[in-house]
Design an enzyme around this catalytic site. Sequence first.
Site, PDB file in Angstrom:
ATOM      1  N   CYS A   2       0.821  -1.209   0.000  1.00 30.79           N
ATOM      2  CA  CYS A   2       0.000   0.000   0.000  1.00 30.79           C
ATOM      3  C   CYS A   2       0.856   1.261   0.000  1.00 30.79           C
ATOM      4  O   CYS A   2       1.947   1.281   0.556  1.00 30.79           O
ATOM      5  CB  CYS A   2      -0.876   0.031   1.250  1.00 30.79           C
ATOM      6  N   ARG A  27       5.587  -0.012  -6.093  1.00 28.94           N
ATOM      7  CA  ARG A  27       5.417  -0.825  -4.884  1.00 28.94           C
ATOM      8  C   ARG A  27       4.416  -1.957  -5.105  1.00 28.94           C
ATOM      9  O   ARG A  27       4.313  -2.864  -4.287  1.00 28.94           O
ATOM     10  CB  ARG A  27       4.899   0.044  -3.726  1.00 28.94           C
ATOM     11  N   TRP A  75      -2.577  -2.751  -1.817  1.00 29.15           N
ATOM     12  CA  TRP A  75      -2.090  -4.092  -2.121  1.00 29.15           C
ATOM     13  C   TRP A  75      -2.826  -4.981  -1.125  1.00 29.15           C
ATOM     14  O   TRP A  75      -2.531  -4.972   0.068  1.00 29.15           O
ATOM     15  CB  TRP A  75      -0.553  -4.136  -1.940  1.00 29.15           C
ATOM     16  N   ASN A 100      -1.741   2.383   5.683  1.00 27.24           N
ATOM     17  CA  ASN A 100      -0.733   1.439   5.207  1.00 27.24           C
ATOM     18  C   ASN A 100      -0.318   0.606   6.408  1.00 27.24           C
ATOM     19  O   ASN A 100      -0.126   1.153   7.492  1.00 27.24           O
ATOM     20  CB  ASN A 100       0.462   2.237   4.645  1.00 27.24           C
ATOM     21  N   GLY A 101      -0.205  -0.706   6.251  1.00 26.15           N
ATOM     22  CA  GLY A 101       0.222  -1.558   7.370  1.00 26.15           C
ATOM     23  C   GLY A 101      -0.890  -2.491   7.795  1.00 26.15           C
ATOM     24  O   GLY A 101      -1.801  -2.782   7.018  1.00 26.15           O
ATOM     25  N   GLU A 481      19.781 -22.200   1.564  1.00 25.70           N
ATOM     26  CA  GLU A 481      19.380 -20.917   1.008  1.00 25.70           C
ATOM     27  C   GLU A 481      20.553 -19.924   1.030  1.00 25.70           C
ATOM     28  O   GLU A 481      20.774 -19.192   0.069  1.00 25.70           O
ATOM     29  CB  GLU A 481      18.178 -20.370   1.795  1.00 25.70           C
ATOM     30  N   LYS A 485      22.027 -18.097  -2.274  1.00 24.19           N
ATOM     31  CA  LYS A 485      22.061 -16.629  -2.348  1.00 24.19           C
ATOM     32  C   LYS A 485      23.451 -16.166  -2.741  1.00 24.19           C
ATOM     33  O   LYS A 485      23.616 -15.323  -3.600  1.00 24.19           O
ATOM     34  CB  LYS A 485      21.692 -16.073  -0.960  1.00 24.19           C
ATOM     35  N   GLU A 488      24.393 -17.136  -6.505  1.00 20.03           N
ATOM     36  CA  GLU A 488      23.660 -16.500  -7.607  1.00 20.03           C
ATOM     37  C   GLU A 488      24.030 -15.042  -7.827  1.00 20.03           C
ATOM     38  O   GLU A 488      23.950 -14.548  -8.941  1.00 20.03           O
ATOM     39  CB  GLU A 488      22.143 -16.662  -7.449  1.00 20.03           C
ATOM     40  N   HIS A 504      31.598 -38.050   4.409  1.00 21.70           N
ATOM     41  CA  HIS A 504      31.296 -39.091   3.424  1.00 21.70           C
ATOM     42  C   HIS A 504      31.739 -38.689   2.030  1.00 21.70           C
ATOM     43  O   HIS A 504      31.186 -39.176   1.042  1.00 21.70           O
ATOM     44  CB  HIS A 504      29.808 -39.430   3.489  1.00 21.70           C
ATOM     45  N   LYS A 603      13.731 -13.207 -13.173  1.00 19.92           N
ATOM     46  CA  LYS A 603      12.939 -13.197 -11.938  1.00 19.92           C
ATOM     47  C   LYS A 603      11.810 -14.223 -11.991  1.00 19.92           C
ATOM     48  O   LYS A 603      11.488 -14.845 -10.996  1.00 19.92           O
ATOM     49  CB  LYS A 603      12.365 -11.786 -11.726  1.00 19.92           C
TER      50      LYS A 603
HETATM   51  C1  F6R Z   1      16.650 -17.286  -6.028  1.00 21.09           C
HETATM   52  C2  F6R Z   1      15.319 -17.286  -6.581  1.00 21.09           C
HETATM   53  C3  F6R Z   1      14.858 -18.478  -7.327  1.00 21.09           C
HETATM   54  C4  F6R Z   1      13.332 -18.659  -7.175  1.00 21.09           C
HETATM   55  C5  F6R Z   1      12.840 -19.784  -8.088  1.00 21.09           C
HETATM   56  C6  F6R Z   1      11.365 -20.031  -7.930  1.00 21.09           C
HETATM   57  O1  F6R Z   1      16.935 -16.144  -5.323  1.00 21.09           O
HETATM   58  O2  F6R Z   1      14.610 -16.325  -6.465  1.00 21.09           O
HETATM   59  O3  F6R Z   1      15.535 -19.618  -6.952  1.00 21.09           O
HETATM   60  O4  F6R Z   1      13.041 -18.964  -5.854  1.00 21.09           O
HETATM   61  O5  F6R Z   1      13.108 -19.447  -9.426  1.00 21.09           O
HETATM   62  O6  F6R Z   1      10.639 -18.898  -8.259  1.00 21.09           O
HETATM   63  P1  F6R Z   1       9.170 -18.688  -7.753  1.00 21.09           P
HETATM   64  O7  F6R Z   1       9.216 -18.550  -6.285  1.00 21.09           O
HETATM   65  O8  F6R Z   1       8.711 -17.445  -8.447  1.00 21.09           O
HETATM   66  O9  F6R Z   1       8.386 -19.898  -8.174  1.00 21.09           O
END
Ligand code: F6R
Length: 608
Positions: A2, A27, A75, A100-101, A481, A485, A488, A504, A603
């Site tokens: 929002c 946003r 949102w 907002n919130g 994770e 991170k 990538e 192992h 993305k």
């Molecule tokens: C890594 C990342 C990807 C997504 C993956 C799944 O930072 O963002 O590994 O997690 O491509 O994407 P979604 O969540 O959109 O299905």
Amino acid sequence: MCGIVGYVGKNDCSEVLVSALSRLEYRGYDSAGIAVFENGNINVIKAEGRLKNLENKMENENFPKGSAGIGHTRWATHGKPSDINSHPHIGGEYVTLVHNGIIENYRELKEKLEAQGREFYSETDTEVVAKLLDFNYEGDPIKAIEKTLAEVTGSFALGILFKDIPNVIYAVRRGSPLIVGVKDEEGFIASDVPAIIKYTKDYYLLEHDEIAKIAEGSITFTDLKGNPIDKELKTADWDMDAAEKGGYEHYMLKEINEQPDAVRKTVAPRVFHGMPSLEECSITLENLKDIKQVFIVACGTAMHAGMVGKYAIEKLARVPVNVDIASEFRYRSPLVGEGDLVIIISQSGETADSLEALRVSKALGAKVMGVVNAKGSSIARESDMLVYTHAGPEIAVASTKAYMVQIAVMYMLSFELAFAKGRIDEGECKRLTAELMAMPERIAEIIKSTDEISHEAAKCLIDAESLLYIGRGFDYALSMEGSLKLKEISYIHSECYAAGELKHGTISLITDGMPVIAVATQSDLFDKTISNIKEVKARGAKVLLICGDGFEVGEDVADMVIRVPMYEEMLMPMAAIVPLQLVAYYSSVLRGNDVDKPRNLAKSVTVE
Ligand code: F6R
């Protein structure tokens, strides 16, 4: 998420409000609306969908220009996107406001107001605070705001019009950001600098529980008791691009900092009388009771969130959970059927393999629950049950806040499932839920306290060719994770191993000076992880240990230690992921990479 705007001044108010709202479009939003004073009346107009819909409606209805007013992009969190649920909301005879919130206790307040005879027209928490403020208003805005804020819990910012005080905006915030802009005789309010930067770069930052009164030619600030406050005028030195990143250098850093708010928005609306309640997502205790096994299917970061979910659900609810990579699941003739719950986790809701896994599961007779961030996406539409995460739009390719809210949902589900199965009693369920509700503030603290040391740690990593992440239990799920991170966005090769698995095979990779990042936040596994760390250290590894601050760590164990406060142990991934994200972020920055758009990555992965 929002966005709030407001304007008092000589110019066409409706036009300024719509233009300011357009600067908050980044946003994300699903509806918009404005309210303006004209001849002592407050006129409200709202429309679902893009701002263009609102503009068309304003033109068709000959909406007045107005002399002062407030606007909002919504949102959806409480209630679907619709004209009715859009802001501004009318509280009664006097109050119209935008918000907002999250108002965490809105259901309790709604019950109370209904008992006093107030009727509600929307599904929102905003209408509840509007009605409450109107109920408390006896001609003194500050007193009414004070009284109202004493009753509400949550994190929010409000822009308020009182019908009997024309051409004046009141604003107050607790948690959610709000700025007050100024240019000569004009005054503005906004959730974020980009909204007003076209008009002014001078603004005040409203702090927690401060009230601003904006009238033409005068802006005053008070505390909730009405005592005046002197505030420092700030000047934004950002261009539009920087402004949209909220002053952060990269979207990723902005999104790391948005995590507390995202968790709040995802969890708080689903807690009722202290108990988790996913009923609005068509998930009831009744349908959870009969689940025989759970499959969590996703890709990348979302799959790692599923790993945390597996540990939580199995530990608490004692229901077997399989975590699958979607591209494997869909082609491996999975043993899924009636009585099984398949959870598809996805930020975008459009990931091709996850969507196909959903369709395969449904065809085999399983019930599918989507845990999705993007509203109206394919996975959201095709799921039998749907839990939206409320992270808002995630722009950086490397997922941070979406992961955080995915694991928050996993915890809620594990609590509810465990309760439905009779594995935990109401007291324990409430205790765990309260711990989860407390995480946003804790996460905010951890972001502050680990930022500098994570930067230092990154400096020690950036020349490495390869490194390892290790952990056990929840810490293993989390380290997966952390490793993704880092690789990538920094392009440093890294692997994650269950600490007990190193011997192992993988331990042969350890050479002098190779960095190993170890995570240890679980007391029952702490000594075992420390033994594994000693094994790599003895072979020359340089160890960065991320651990709970209650643990004693011998001097010789690690080269660098990042401590995070200890909370309920099963929630520690929400704390320990923060330095892992920051280490990855700073490694990428220090290596001069394009942090928000790493090479070769998209993305939303809509192809298999
Ligand atoms: C890594 C990342 C990807 C997504 C993956 C799944 O930072 O963002 O590994 O997690 O491509 O994407 P979604 O969540 O959109 O299905």
